[in-house]
Design an enzyme around this catalytic site. Structure first.
Site, PDB file in Angstrom:
ATOM      1  N   LYS A  22       0.841  -1.198   0.000  1.00 18.71           N
ATOM      2  CA  LYS A  22       0.000   0.000   0.000  1.00 18.71           C
ATOM      3  C   LYS A  22       0.880   1.253   0.000  1.00 18.71           C
ATOM      4  O   LYS A  22       0.651   2.167  -0.786  1.00 18.71           O
ATOM      5  CB  LYS A  22      -0.904  -0.036   1.239  1.00 18.71           C
ATOM      6  CG  LYS A  22      -2.099   0.885   1.156  1.00 18.71           C
ATOM      7  CD  LYS A  22      -2.961   0.795   2.422  1.00 18.71           C
ATOM      8  CE  LYS A  22      -3.831  -0.441   2.451  1.00 18.71           C
ATOM      9  NZ  LYS A  22      -4.476  -0.660   3.753  1.00 18.71           N
ATOM     10  N   ARG A  92      -3.029   3.160   8.554  1.00 20.24           N
ATOM     11  CA  ARG A  92      -3.363   2.012   7.697  1.00 20.24           C
ATOM     12  C   ARG A  92      -2.209   1.016   7.672  1.00 20.24           C
ATOM     13  O   ARG A  92      -1.075   1.377   7.377  1.00 20.24           O
ATOM     14  CB  ARG A  92      -3.632   2.505   6.271  1.00 20.24           C
ATOM     15  CG  ARG A  92      -4.469   3.758   6.223  1.00 20.24           C
ATOM     16  CD  ARG A  92      -4.513   4.383   4.824  1.00 20.24           C
ATOM     17  NE  ARG A  92      -5.197   3.553   3.857  1.00 20.24           N
ATOM     18  CZ  ARG A  92      -5.260   3.849   2.556  1.00 20.24           C
ATOM     19  NH1 ARG A  92      -4.655   4.916   2.076  1.00 20.24           N
ATOM     20  NH2 ARG A  92      -5.901   3.033   1.740  1.00 20.24           N
ATOM     21  N   GLY A 101      -5.967 -10.667   8.767  1.00 17.19           N
ATOM     22  CA  GLY A 101      -5.414 -10.776  10.111  1.00 17.19           C
ATOM     23  C   GLY A 101      -4.675  -9.515  10.513  1.00 17.19           C
ATOM     24  O   GLY A 101      -4.418  -9.282  11.687  1.00 17.19           O
ATOM     25  N   MET A 103      -4.125  -5.371  10.979  1.00 23.90           N
ATOM     26  CA  MET A 103      -5.020  -4.428  11.638  1.00 23.90           C
ATOM     27  C   MET A 103      -5.887  -3.646  10.654  1.00 23.90           C
ATOM     28  O   MET A 103      -5.437  -3.259   9.589  1.00 23.90           O
ATOM     29  CB  MET A 103      -4.196  -3.458  12.473  1.00 23.90           C
ATOM     30  CG  MET A 103      -5.022  -2.731  13.482  1.00 23.90           C
ATOM     31  SD  MET A 103      -4.094  -1.421  14.270  1.00 23.90           S
ATOM     32  CE  MET A 103      -4.277  -0.121  13.075  1.00 23.90           C
ATOM     33  N   ARG A 336      -4.014  -1.024  -6.585  1.00 28.77           N
ATOM     34  CA  ARG A 336      -3.272  -2.301  -6.573  1.00 28.77           C
ATOM     35  C   ARG A 336      -3.751  -3.118  -7.764  1.00 28.77           C
ATOM     36  O   ARG A 336      -4.809  -2.832  -8.339  1.00 28.77           O
ATOM     37  CB  ARG A 336      -3.515  -3.066  -5.279  1.00 28.77           C
ATOM     38  CG  ARG A 336      -4.977  -3.412  -5.082  1.00 28.77           C
ATOM     39  CD  ARG A 336      -5.226  -4.114  -3.770  1.00 28.77           C
ATOM     40  NE  ARG A 336      -6.615  -3.891  -3.371  1.00 28.77           N
ATOM     41  CZ  ARG A 336      -7.091  -4.063  -2.160  1.00 28.77           C
ATOM     42  NH1 ARG A 336      -6.320  -4.474  -1.206  1.00 28.77           N
ATOM     43  NH2 ARG A 336      -8.357  -3.847  -1.897  1.00 28.77           N
ATOM     44  N   HIS A 454      -7.523 -43.886  -4.077  1.00 30.00           N
ATOM     45  CA  HIS A 454      -8.032 -44.382  -5.346  1.00 30.00           C
ATOM     46  C   HIS A 454      -9.083 -43.446  -5.927  1.00 30.00           C
ATOM     47  O   HIS A 454      -9.032 -43.056  -7.093  1.00 30.00           O
ATOM     48  CB  HIS A 454      -8.623 -45.787  -5.135  1.00 30.00           C
ATOM     49  CG  HIS A 454      -9.181 -46.384  -6.387  1.00 30.00           C
ATOM     50  ND1 HIS A 454     -10.509 -46.255  -6.726  1.00 30.00           N
ATOM     51  CD2 HIS A 454      -8.601 -47.072  -7.393  1.00 30.00           C
ATOM     52  CE1 HIS A 454     -10.721 -46.865  -7.893  1.00 30.00           C
ATOM     53  NE2 HIS A 454      -9.565 -47.372  -8.306  1.00 30.00           N
ATOM     54  N   SER A 763      11.015 -43.163 -15.084  1.00 28.85           N
ATOM     55  CA  SER A 763       9.855 -42.323 -14.843  1.00 28.85           C
ATOM     56  C   SER A 763       9.630 -42.293 -13.336  1.00 28.85           C
ATOM     57  O   SER A 763       9.453 -43.346 -12.715  1.00 28.85           O
ATOM     58  CB  SER A 763       8.641 -42.892 -15.579  1.00 28.85           C
ATOM     59  OG  SER A 763       7.503 -42.128 -15.266  1.00 28.85           O
ATOM     60  N   CYS A 830       5.621 -39.435 -13.522  1.00 31.03           N
ATOM     61  CA  CYS A 830       4.241 -39.830 -13.798  1.00 31.03           C
ATOM     62  C   CYS A 830       3.397 -39.879 -12.534  1.00 31.03           C
ATOM     63  O   CYS A 830       2.256 -40.285 -12.554  1.00 31.03           O
ATOM     64  CB  CYS A 830       4.196 -41.156 -14.534  1.00 31.03           C
ATOM     65  SG  CYS A 830       4.829 -42.526 -13.557  1.00 31.03           S
ATOM     66  N   TYR A 850      10.123 -34.652 -19.478  1.00 29.89           N
ATOM     67  CA  TYR A 850       8.681 -34.406 -19.528  1.00 29.89           C
ATOM     68  C   TYR A 850       8.047 -34.614 -18.157  1.00 29.89           C
ATOM     69  O   TYR A 850       8.629 -35.229 -17.266  1.00 29.89           O
ATOM     70  CB  TYR A 850       8.006 -35.331 -20.546  1.00 29.89           C
ATOM     71  CG  TYR A 850       8.020 -36.792 -20.165  1.00 29.89           C
ATOM     72  CD1 TYR A 850       7.004 -37.335 -19.363  1.00 29.89           C
ATOM     73  CD2 TYR A 850       9.048 -37.638 -20.572  1.00 29.89           C
ATOM     74  CE1 TYR A 850       7.029 -38.667 -18.990  1.00 29.89           C
ATOM     75  CE2 TYR A 850       9.079 -38.961 -20.210  1.00 29.89           C
ATOM     76  CZ  TYR A 850       8.071 -39.478 -19.420  1.00 29.89           C
ATOM     77  OH  TYR A 850       8.087 -40.788 -19.042  1.00 29.89           O
TER      78      TYR A 850
END
Ligand code: ADP
Ligand code: MG
Ligand code: MG
Length: 874
Positions: A22, A92, A101, A103, A336, A454, A763, A830, A850
């Protein structure tokens, strides 16, 4: 000497670490000449220093603050605490990353029994002055002194009732003066101190309160979860007040420079006439759309429009801007980068490239890969969702939204789906036998199991919504009911699942199908230009394969062959193979399976064409293919021409205490090489068929699972090669192939140099590798991992994001050892991690060839790989 306070005119947007988000933006806007009320920022370093000084403000920093206060008085021509023309400020908080959380902002600081008289005189508005004062005492009490808000509200309501008033604005100056006195009493009583009349003391107490809020428990937990370092600290902004509540030519509002839900290039915002900051959010009065300002205050509106253009061009991103108009004069209080949906993020990024505002590379970095999920799955109707009731929560195992009637067995699910019902399958946990029921359902809900259970893995593969491990569910499969605390749901009742949050709702909620815009395609093509990793998919069926290819998959990294064995027509043959009493019987059963498997591979090769396909030979323990319920065993015994007792003995024999570490993977092939022989024959004959009949050359990649030692792989590889040679010489044509292994047992990673002598590729099977490295059972960890996360013993579920320090080290070692033996060894992943952005970044850093992931994660992986490449150029 270090400087702990910076005026807004001394900073810029590059100083976020020191001034907070800010503060840096307020400084930047001041620098480029926008109408920002003057002020100063106490730095994040001061916050850290404060904690070094036993949580006390030390003399130097107080002096600096007061020096800047004097400058502020000069700039505004007002004086702090003055009885005729008082300076008021807002205080601020502003950390580097905005976080809940911290102020809340305090407005109107600097009012006391004297300056309130000054404010009334200066504005010629006694009501306004005392209203500001009573608000300030209330806010100061709540935010700085921890006095419960409702204590103030109660007094205010009481006064309204006594005087028979309806609205706050009906309160007279006398009422407000009365409230001021009462509020001061509340503070004395509740906080045990007098409300400070010394305005400098007010200011220092507020600054300290902001620093303290950095370490409140909520902020701490938030930082842990979001990887925000503890040492950053928060800054404090002290800014002279402007008043949006000075009558009908004043007001306050918020606007986005583009539409945050669809990205449309059109100002989107709201404002409230005659109001101060907190009124807009409080929702007491309904704000008006920003366009209405054009008629009310055309000049201020036009100036605001100019500012929005200027800010967007300056920051080169969609801005979220807070403003106030005081008696026709415009002030900008915050800007922002605006939060947005995925749809908006992509549309804005692509359009900003064509407007010449940003480059393609910048555009790629603007969209969170994980966010793409939003675009690929159904979502709930927003209005209906607001009315819906959450009955319990589980793990968000597979994205999307689903609404349907509940069924408790796969058979019932299939039946209901055949009569065109939308089905939600509710199970304790799913197993391979449930596949058809899962296919028939729009969503899956389980009471047990974690993110790689699963149900979770299979649902993600199918792109179906799944909530797993909802521990509050008490399922009675026999009675076909489920109890959730007080609520009892029966078969056929409606529920709805949110796979993104894990929330379960009672009743039906309308869902909307995903739509992909043209910009999505354009955006993904840009990502593809920059990534180094290839992206493959985990797919076992032609349907999944096709889906993945549409999403841009460049091959299959994991084709699991066991799923093919569970189909209704095949399972009897599979069982006959398992129950065979001798090699001859087993071979006979395998002969029957051979053409079926061959057909499976042909179907998949046809979808993939010349793209690479890695096929994993049979992996699960055999008992998974046999029934366990008494009645099913009896039924099977009858069809198999075997006595109940014989069958029961076999089932018992196959029972293992720890099947995950039992007779599975390549260990099966050591005992029964003929199973792998059949599979390899099927693969190679499918390849021959592709070449001879379709004219397509495929080069199968045959993958051996669960290898832990080089000798194991060598033994199996010899068998595979022999089978391959038989097929090739039979066919009389040459087919190229590769034989490789999964790296999923820690020993394989540690001895990867030896294993690489026999493997053409590795893999990484990171699900099992995580399970065995951490010693966390994939099937049981769901129940306690949540506890670990809550207590911040784990920052992230290691089954979701690769644990770089542990599992990652093994991977790195395996990569290095593998490449030492065989520099051109092909490397991929994988496990489920192959679709998770941080893990993909890690794979990029390891320089793998990959990643492979479930079809619906392919776009996520493509984008994550591109971002990793841009972030870490090699
Ligand atoms: P948040 O971070 O919660 O948005 P802010 O610090 O932006 O908190 O403050 C909330 C609102 O308070 C602002 O949008 C603005 O309307 C009002 N506000 C803050 N500072 C001032 C000021 N100096 N003058 C007038 N209003 C202010
Ligand atoms: Mg704000
Ligand atoms: Mg495995």
């Amino acid at each position: 000497m270090k400087k702990f306070v910076h005026g807004f005119s001394e900073g810029n947007m590059g100083m976020k670490a020191l001034l907070g988000g800010k503060g840096a933006n307020l400084a930047e806007m001041t620098r480029i000449g926008l109408p920002v009320p003057p002020g100063f920022t106490v730095t994040t370093e001061a916050c850290n220093e404060y904690y070094q000084h036993d949580s006390q403000l030390w003399q130097n920093v107080k002096d600096e603050i007061f020096q800047h206060l004097v400058k502020l008085e000069e700039a505004t021509g007002k004086q702090f605490g003055n009885a005729s023309n008082p300076l008021l400020v807002s205080v601020r908080s502003g950390a580097v990353f905005s976080m809940p959380g911290m102020m809340d902002t305090i407005l109107n600081l600097g009012l006391n029994d004297e300056s309130v008289i000054g404010l009334a005189k200066a504005t010629n508005n006694e009501r306004f002055a005392y209203d500001s004062y009573r608000r300030f005492i209330q806010m100061f009490g709540d935010v700085v002194l921890d006095v419960k808000k409702y204590k103030f509200d109660t007094i205010l309501e009481k006064r309204k009732i006594e005087k028979n008033l309806e609205l706050d604005v009906d309160l007279t100056p006398e009422d407000l003066k009365y409230l001021v006195e009462e509020f001061k009493k509340i503070i004395a009583r509740e906080a045990g101190i007098q409300f400070p009349q010394d305005v400098k003391k007010q200011l220092l107490m507020a600054v300290e309160a902001v620093f303290k809020s950095w370490n409140n428990p909520r902020a701490k937990v938030y930082r842990k979860i979001h990887d925000i370092p503890e040492h950053l600290g928060t800054a404090v902004n002290v800014q002279s007040m402007v008043f949006g509540n000075m009558g009908e030519t004043s007001g306050t509002g918020v606007a986005f420079t583009r539409n945050p839900s669809n990205g449309e290039k059109k100002l989107f915002g709201e404002f409230l006439l005659n109001a101060q900051g907190e009124d807009v959010v409080a929702g007491i009065r309904t704000p008006q759309p920003i366009e209405a300002l054009r008629e009310r205050m055309p000049e201020a509106y036009q100036r605001f429009i100019n500012v929005t253009h200027l800010l967007e061009n300056h920051y080169k991103d969609m801005q979220d801007i807070e403003f106030t108009i005081e008696r026709g004069e415009l002030y900008i209080l915050q800007t922002r980068n605006g939060k947005r949906t995925t749809l908006a993020a992509i549309n804005i990024a692509v359009e900003m490239v064509s407007e010449g505002l940003i480059s393609q590379k910048e555009a790629i970095m603007r969209v969170e890969p994980q966010q793409l999920d939003q675009l690929l799955h159904p979502t709930f109707d927003k209005e209906e969702l607001q009315r819906a009731e959450v009955i319990t929560t589980g793990l968000p195992a597979s994205s999307g939204a689903a609404s349907g009637k509940i069924y408790f067995t796969p058979e019932d699910a299939v039946k209901a789906s055949n009569s065109r019902e939308r089905v939600i399958l509710v199970r304790h946990e799913t197993s391979p036998e449930d596949i058809e029921g899962m296919v028939a359902s729009v969503g899956i809900l389980t009471a047990r199991g974690g993110m790689t259970s699963h149900a979770a893995v299979v649902a993600r593969g199918m792109g179906k919504c799944c909530v797993a491990g909802a521990g509050e569910l008490k399922i009675d499969e026999a009675a076909k009911t489920v109890r959730v605390r007080e609520m009892l749901l029966k078969e056929g009742d409606y529920i709805s699942l949110n796979g993104n949050t894990g929330e379960v709702y009672a009743g039906e909620i309308k869902t909307q199908d995903p739509q992909l815009s043209g910009n999505f395609e354009v955006f993904m093509n840009w990502a593809d230009q920059y990534r180094k990793l290839r992206v493959r998919t985990n797919a076992d069926t032609p349907r999944d394969t096709k889906q993945a290819k549409e999403f841009g998959a460049e091959g299959i990294g994991l084709c699991r062959t066991e799923h093919m064995f569970f189909e209704e027509t095949r399972i009897p043959v599979v069982r006959r193979m398992i129950l065979a009493r001798n090699l001859g019987q087993r071979k006979k059963a395998l002969e029957q399976l051979l053409p079926m498997q061959r057909k499976d591979f042909i179907d998949i090769f046809e979808v993939m064409g010349a793209l690479p396909v890695t096929i994993r030979l049979l992996d699960p323990p055999l008992h998974e293919f046999l029934p366990h319920e008494e009645e099913d065993i009896i039924a099977l015994a009858e069809t198999m021409e075997i006595t109940y007792h014989e069958l029961k003995d076999i089932v018992n024999d196959l029972h293992e205490f720890n099947p995950m570490l039992g007779h599975r993977g390549c260990r099966l092939a050591v005992t029964y090489p003929e199973i792998y022989q059949m599979q390899v024959q099927a693969i190679m004959e499918a390849a021959v068929h592709m070449k001879e009949v379709k004219g397509v050359t495929v080069k199968p990649e045959i993958m051996v699972p669960l290898v832990g030692a080089f000798k194991e792989l060598k033994y199996i590889k010899d068998i595979i090669v022999q089978t391959i040679e038989e097929v090739i010489s039979e066919a009389g044509i040459q087919i190229e192939y590769m034989i490789g292994t999964m790296i999923e047992v820690p020993r394989a990673a540690i001895t990867a140099d030896e294993i690489a002598t026999e493997a053409a590729f590795f893999s990484f099977g990171t699900n099992d590798l995580t399970q065995m490295t951490y010693g966390f059972s994939r099937d049981d960890a769901g129940s306690f991992i949540k506890e670990y996360l809550d207590k911040v013993l784990l920052e992230k579920d290691p089954f979701q994001r690769i644990d770089r320090n542990g599992v990652g080290k093994l991977m790195k070692l395996a990569v290095e050892l593998g490449r030492k033996t065989k520099p051109d060894i092909k490397l991929g992943i994988c496990g489920e991690h192959g679709g998770e952005p941080s893990s993909i970044e890690f794979c990029h850093l390891l320089n793998l060839d990959y990643v492979s992931c479930s079809p619906f994660r392919v776009p996520i992986a493509r984008l994550a790989a591109a971002q990793a490449a841009l972030r870490h150029p090699q």
